[in-house]
Design a protein around this motif. Sequence first.
Motif, PDB file in Angstrom:
ATOM      1  N   GLU A  65       0.623  -1.087  -0.644  1.00  0.00           N
ATOM      2  CA  GLU A  65       0.403   0.281   0.142  1.00  0.00           C
ATOM      3  C   GLU A  65       0.752   1.189   0.035  1.00  0.00           C
ATOM      4  O   GLU A  65       0.712   2.013  -0.412  1.00  0.00           O
ATOM      5  N   LYS A  66       1.516   1.720   1.435  1.00  0.00           N
ATOM      6  CA  LYS A  66       2.664   2.478   1.374  1.00  0.00           C
ATOM      7  C   LYS A  66       3.431   2.430  -1.122  1.00  0.00           C
ATOM      8  O   LYS A  66       4.164   3.683  -0.957  1.00  0.00           O
ATOM      9  N   LEU A  67       3.862   1.862  -0.973  1.00  0.00           N
ATOM     10  CA  LEU A  67       4.189   1.583  -2.856  1.00  0.00           C
ATOM     11  C   LEU A  67       3.828   2.638  -3.671  1.00  0.00           C
ATOM     12  O   LEU A  67       3.959   3.034  -4.878  1.00  0.00           O
ATOM     13  N   GLU A  68       2.559   1.739  -3.397  1.00  0.00           N
ATOM     14  CA  GLU A  68       0.530   1.782  -4.408  1.00  0.00           C
ATOM     15  C   GLU A  68       1.396   3.530  -4.329  1.00  0.00           C
ATOM     16  O   GLU A  68       1.374   4.170  -4.982  1.00  0.00           O
ATOM     17  N   ASN A  69       1.335   4.298  -3.042  1.00  0.00           N
ATOM     18  CA  ASN A  69       0.875   5.602  -2.878  1.00  0.00           C
ATOM     19  C   ASN A  69       2.485   6.537  -3.568  1.00  0.00           C
ATOM     20  O   ASN A  69       2.659   7.811  -3.706  1.00  0.00           O
ATOM     21  N   TYR A  70       3.856   6.058  -2.807  1.00  0.00           N
ATOM     22  CA  TYR A  70       5.281   6.559  -3.582  1.00  0.00           C
ATOM     23  C   TYR A  70       4.762   6.572  -5.163  1.00  0.00           C
ATOM     24  O   TYR A  70       5.219   7.055  -5.580  1.00  0.00           O
ATOM     25  N   PHE A  71       4.716   5.400  -5.496  1.00  0.00           N
ATOM     26  CA  PHE A  71       4.314   5.208  -6.949  1.00  0.00           C
ATOM     27  C   PHE A  71       3.572   6.267  -8.011  1.00  0.00           C
ATOM     28  O   PHE A  71       4.006   7.204  -9.023  1.00  0.00           O
ATOM     29  N   ASN A  72       1.831   6.707  -7.496  1.00  0.00           N
ATOM     30  CA  ASN A  72       1.269   7.128  -7.505  1.00  0.00           C
ATOM     31  C   ASN A  72       1.979   8.840  -7.178  1.00  0.00           C
ATOM     32  O   ASN A  72       1.836   9.516  -8.110  1.00  0.00           O
ATOM     33  N   ALA A  73       2.303   8.554  -5.923  1.00  0.00           N
ATOM     34  CA  ALA A  73       2.677  10.265  -5.860  1.00  0.00           C
ATOM     35  C   ALA A  73       4.654  10.185  -7.000  1.00  0.00           C
ATOM     36  O   ALA A  73       4.687  11.684  -7.198  1.00  0.00           O
ATOM     37  N   VAL A  74       5.453   9.688  -7.296  1.00  0.00           N
ATOM     38  CA  VAL A  74       6.441  10.161  -8.071  1.00  0.00           C
ATOM     39  C   VAL A  74       5.690  10.230  -9.585  1.00  0.00           C
ATOM     40  O   VAL A  74       6.065  10.757 -10.272  1.00  0.00           O
ATOM     41  N   ALA A  75       4.696   9.606 -10.055  1.00  0.00           N
ATOM     42  CA  ALA A  75       3.914   9.753 -11.723  1.00  0.00           C
ATOM     43  C   ALA A  75       3.867  11.252 -11.161  1.00  0.00           C
ATOM     44  O   ALA A  75       3.391  11.721 -12.550  1.00  0.00           O
ATOM     45  N   ALA A  76       3.181  11.089 -10.468  1.00  0.00           N
ATOM     46  CA  ALA A  76       1.846  12.922  -9.951  1.00  0.00           C
ATOM     47  C   ALA A  76       2.771  14.282  -9.666  1.00  0.00           C
ATOM     48  O   ALA A  76       2.097  15.245  -9.991  1.00  0.00           O
ATOM     49  N   GLN A  85      12.857  13.255  -4.527  1.00  0.00           N
ATOM     50  CA  GLN A  85      13.562  13.660  -3.041  1.00  0.00           C
ATOM     51  C   GLN A  85      11.763  12.093  -2.998  1.00  0.00           C
ATOM     52  O   GLN A  85      12.320  11.297  -1.948  1.00  0.00           O
ATOM     53  N   THR A  86      10.883  12.429  -3.620  1.00  0.00           N
ATOM     54  CA  THR A  86       9.647  10.901  -3.810  1.00  0.00           C
ATOM     55  C   THR A  86      10.653   9.523  -3.731  1.00  0.00           C
ATOM     56  O   THR A  86      10.598   8.593  -2.936  1.00  0.00           O
ATOM     57  N   ILE A  87      11.055   9.648  -4.817  1.00  0.00           N
ATOM     58  CA  ILE A  87      12.013   8.479  -5.253  1.00  0.00           C
ATOM     59  C   ILE A  87      13.029   7.816  -4.210  1.00  0.00           C
ATOM     60  O   ILE A  87      13.374   6.735  -3.858  1.00  0.00           O
ATOM     61  N   ASN A 133       1.382   6.038 -14.452  1.00  0.00           N
ATOM     62  CA  ASN A 133       1.488   4.570 -13.052  1.00  0.00           C
ATOM     63  C   ASN A 133       1.016   3.650 -13.771  1.00  0.00           C
ATOM     64  O   ASN A 133      -0.197   3.872 -13.409  1.00  0.00           O
ATOM     65  N   LEU A 134       0.945   2.898 -14.350  1.00  0.00           N
ATOM     66  CA  LEU A 134       0.182   2.319 -15.317  1.00  0.00           C
ATOM     67  C   LEU A 134      -0.144   0.453 -14.925  1.00  0.00           C
ATOM     68  O   LEU A 134      -0.334  -0.149 -15.130  1.00  0.00           O
ATOM     69  N   ASN A 135       1.436   0.195 -13.300  1.00  0.00           N
ATOM     70  CA  ASN A 135       0.690  -0.857 -12.961  1.00  0.00           C
ATOM     71  C   ASN A 135       0.125  -1.029 -11.129  1.00  0.00           C
ATOM     72  O   ASN A 135       0.311   0.115 -11.082  1.00  0.00           O
ATOM     73  N   TYR A 136      -0.364  -2.098 -11.753  1.00  0.00           N
ATOM     74  CA  TYR A 136      -0.465  -2.380 -10.151  1.00  0.00           C
ATOM     75  C   TYR A 136       0.600  -3.446  -9.220  1.00  0.00           C
ATOM     76  O   TYR A 136       1.418  -4.056 -10.368  1.00  0.00           O
TER      77      TYR A 136
END
Length: 156
Positions: A65-76, A85-87, A133-136
């Motif tokens: 769940e945390k990684l999904e949030n991070y991935f979405n934050a990097v993409a957005a 910074q998010t990376i 972010n096209l993956n889950y």
Amino acid sequence: MKQSLFAFSVRKTLFLALFAMLAMGACKSKKKAVAPAPAPAPQEEVVKPTPTPSPARSAEEVAAEKLENYFNAVAAAGNPNSANQTIQETLGMFSNQETPVLIVIHEENGVKDYDEPTTIKKYLDYLKDTKKNLNYISDIRMDVSGKVSELELRRK
């Protein structure tokens, strides 16, 4: 003629008495409806047992769940500095920057076909560049220290 007047007035009197009784009965019921109800006697408060908490989520579920949030934050991310910074925050969850990331492109009868393997650092840079972010996360493996050691993704 007096008898008929007397009989007529008795009927009239009985009718008026009946009407008065009905009216008085109706007034009492109105008074009962309008009058405030007496306060109920204090009752003992029943203590309900606290509901059992939902089963605790595993470390993998929390990390996913945390990684999904991070991935979405990097993409957005609005600018490259905030994405970088998010990376860096995201890389802290992995055992190292070379942690493998496998992307499933096809699965049939339990046999998975993967895209070219990549690393988490390259995948995060890809998210930063494409802003999509096209993956889950479909599978996550963690080492004994609680860091992610392998990540499997699928298309949304």
